[in-house]
Design a protein around this motif. Structure first.
Motif, short mmCIF file in Angstrom:
data_model
loop_
_atom_site.label_atom_id
_atom_site.label_comp_id
_atom_site.label_asym_id
_atom_site.label_seq_id
_atom_site.Cartn_x
_atom_site.Cartn_y
_atom_site.Cartn_z
N LEU A 58 6.58 -4.47 0.43
CA LEU A 58 5.08 -4.41 0.11
C LEU A 58 4.49 -2.91 1.05
O LEU A 58 3.83 -2.21 0.23
CB LEU A 58 4.18 -5.42 0.47
CG LEU A 58 4.34 -6.74 -0.35
CD1 LEU A 58 3.60 -7.82 0.11
CD2 LEU A 58 3.57 -6.24 -1.67
N GLU A 59 4.95 -3.15 2.12
CA GLU A 59 4.43 -2.02 3.15
C GLU A 59 4.52 -0.63 2.70
O GLU A 59 3.74 0.16 2.69
CB GLU A 59 4.80 -2.44 4.54
CG GLU A 59 4.41 -1.30 5.43
CD GLU A 59 4.81 -1.67 7.00
OE1 GLU A 59 4.35 -0.77 7.88
OE2 GLU A 59 5.47 -2.43 7.21
N ARG A 60 5.80 -0.43 2.27
CA ARG A 60 6.10 0.83 1.93
C ARG A 60 5.36 1.44 0.74
O ARG A 60 4.82 2.81 0.64
CB ARG A 60 7.45 1.20 1.48
CG ARG A 60 7.98 2.48 1.24
CD ARG A 60 9.61 2.78 0.83
NE ARG A 60 10.17 1.95 0.17
CZ ARG A 60 11.22 2.29 -0.59
NH1 ARG A 60 11.95 3.25 -0.14
NH2 ARG A 60 11.82 1.36 -1.37
N GLU A 73 2.34 0.16 -0.14
CA GLU A 73 1.08 0.43 0.24
C GLU A 73 0.70 1.64 0.97
O GLU A 73 -0.41 2.29 0.58
CB GLU A 73 0.86 -0.89 1.05
CG GLU A 73 0.47 -2.25 0.54
CD GLU A 73 0.27 -3.42 1.32
OE1 GLU A 73 -0.30 -4.30 0.90
OE2 GLU A 73 0.94 -3.35 2.54
N ASP A 74 1.55 2.12 1.47
CA ASP A 74 1.47 3.35 2.33
C ASP A 74 1.51 4.50 1.38
O ASP A 74 0.85 5.66 1.67
CB ASP A 74 2.71 3.57 3.30
CG ASP A 74 2.61 2.52 4.67
OD1 ASP A 74 1.67 2.07 4.79
OD2 ASP A 74 3.56 2.49 5.40
N GLU A 107 8.78 -9.74 -0.60
CA GLU A 107 7.31 -9.43 0.35
C GLU A 107 7.61 -8.03 1.30
O GLU A 107 6.93 -7.21 1.40
CB GLU A 107 6.89 -10.48 1.23
CG GLU A 107 5.52 -10.42 1.86
CD GLU A 107 5.40 -11.55 2.70
OE1 GLU A 107 4.39 -11.55 3.47
OE2 GLU A 107 5.83 -12.65 2.40
N SER A 108 8.99 -8.05 1.68
CA SER A 108 9.50 -7.07 2.45
C SER A 108 9.18 -5.46 1.89
O SER A 108 9.38 -4.35 2.55
CB SER A 108 10.82 -6.89 2.72
OG SER A 108 11.84 -6.94 1.76
N GLU A 118 -1.95 -0.42 -5.04
CA GLU A 118 -2.86 -1.47 -4.77
C GLU A 118 -2.22 -2.96 -5.10
O GLU A 118 -1.45 -2.76 -6.19
CB GLU A 118 -3.94 -1.26 -5.47
CG GLU A 118 -4.93 -0.19 -5.04
CD GLU A 118 -6.30 0.07 -5.60
OE1 GLU A 118 -6.53 -0.85 -6.50
OE2 GLU A 118 -6.90 1.13 -5.72
N SER A 167 10.68 -2.97 -7.92
CA SER A 167 9.41 -2.93 -7.82
C SER A 167 8.87 -2.51 -9.18
O SER A 167 9.45 -1.97 -10.05
CB SER A 167 8.66 -1.71 -6.92
OG SER A 167 9.42 -2.31 -5.64
#
Length: 255
Positions: free
Chosen positions: A146-148, A150-151, A143-144, A155, A184
């Motif tokens: 995800l943010e990069r 998504e930025d 989960e860590s 999707e 990823s």
């Protein structure tokens, strides 16, 4: 030949490299993406490993009359604008479930050997129809991560891709996570019917953003234009077939 053989072609020193996988799959998105990376970074890349396996199809490729046994190749890219890279490509995936596990472990072994701790698997996700706007769908091993992504415009959709991710791309996430890799998967939307350079470009643009390098896309765009011509001809044929369907009046018997 043994079940698995890894030939050490060259040795290079890399600084915290990233393994990027582009083996054949839906729309050949991953293959096109990594082939384009190799083309654009030709002067900076070095073939470092060839991986042979009985799990590949029993065949050779032939170029200018010279044969080459089916294998996967890993190229190293050092000194690029962004991160150092290990680029994994090949013409085939394994032919069995066991083979997928064996080969994925071998790819991760090579990545570990060169000091990589991060993996990106590239591929396509089928929509079943021709599309104009190409989204990139993602999946990560933790989960860590995800943010990069998504930025960068990736999707993350509930229950998609349906049925999960199969083959090496999926196992790089699953086995990679168990071995401590940050893994990823970037999947460009594609019809699933044709080779899709536009989807490959969408995936590469995300990778550019995340890993911090710059690419030119002229050759990939030329391939996309060629595919547009093919698609146009297919659509014309479909329209003609619809026009040629006989009506009830055409089917009346005249005696």
């Amino acid at each position: 030949m043994d079940e698995l053989e890894i030939d050490a072609v060259a040795e290079v020193e890399l600084d915290d490299p990233v393994l990027v996988e582009g083996l054949p799959g839906v729309g050949h998105v991953g293959t096109l993406a990594v082939e384009h990376l190799l083309e654009e970074l030709e002067g900076e890349s070095t073939l470092v490993r060839r991986i042979y396996s009985r799990e590949f199809p029993p065949q050779v490729s032939v170029e200018d009359g010279v044969s080459k046994l089916t294998c996967a190749e890993i190229h190293a890219v050092e000194g690029s604008d962004g991160r150092d890279l290990l680029l994994l490509t090949g013409d085939h995936q394994a032919q069995s479930n066991d083979g997928h596990y064996t080969l994925t472990d071998a790819f991760l072994d090579v990545a570990e050997e060169f000091g990589a701790s991060e993996v990106y698997a590239l591929g396509g996700v089928p929509t079943g129809e021709l599309i104009d706007e190409y989204a990139v769908v993602g999946a990560v091993s933790d989960e860590s991560l995800l943010e990069r992504l998504e930025d960068a415009g990736v999707e993350f959709r509930e229950d998609e891709p349906a049925g999960g991710i199969v083959g090496v791309s999926g196992l790089l996430l699953g086995l990679g996570e168990r071995r401590g890799f940050e893994a990823s998967c970037l999947m460009g939307e594609t019809s699933g019917y044709l080779v899709d350079p536009k989807s490959a470009r969408a995936v590469l643009e995300v990778l550019e953003d995340v890993l911090g390098f710059d690419l030119e896309y002229e050759s990939l765009d030329e391939r996309a234009d060629e595919m547009e011509e093919v698609i146009g001809k297919i659509q014309e044929m479909e329209q003609q077939q619809q026009m040629d369907v006989p009506t009830d009046d055409d089917l009346r018997y005249i005696g």
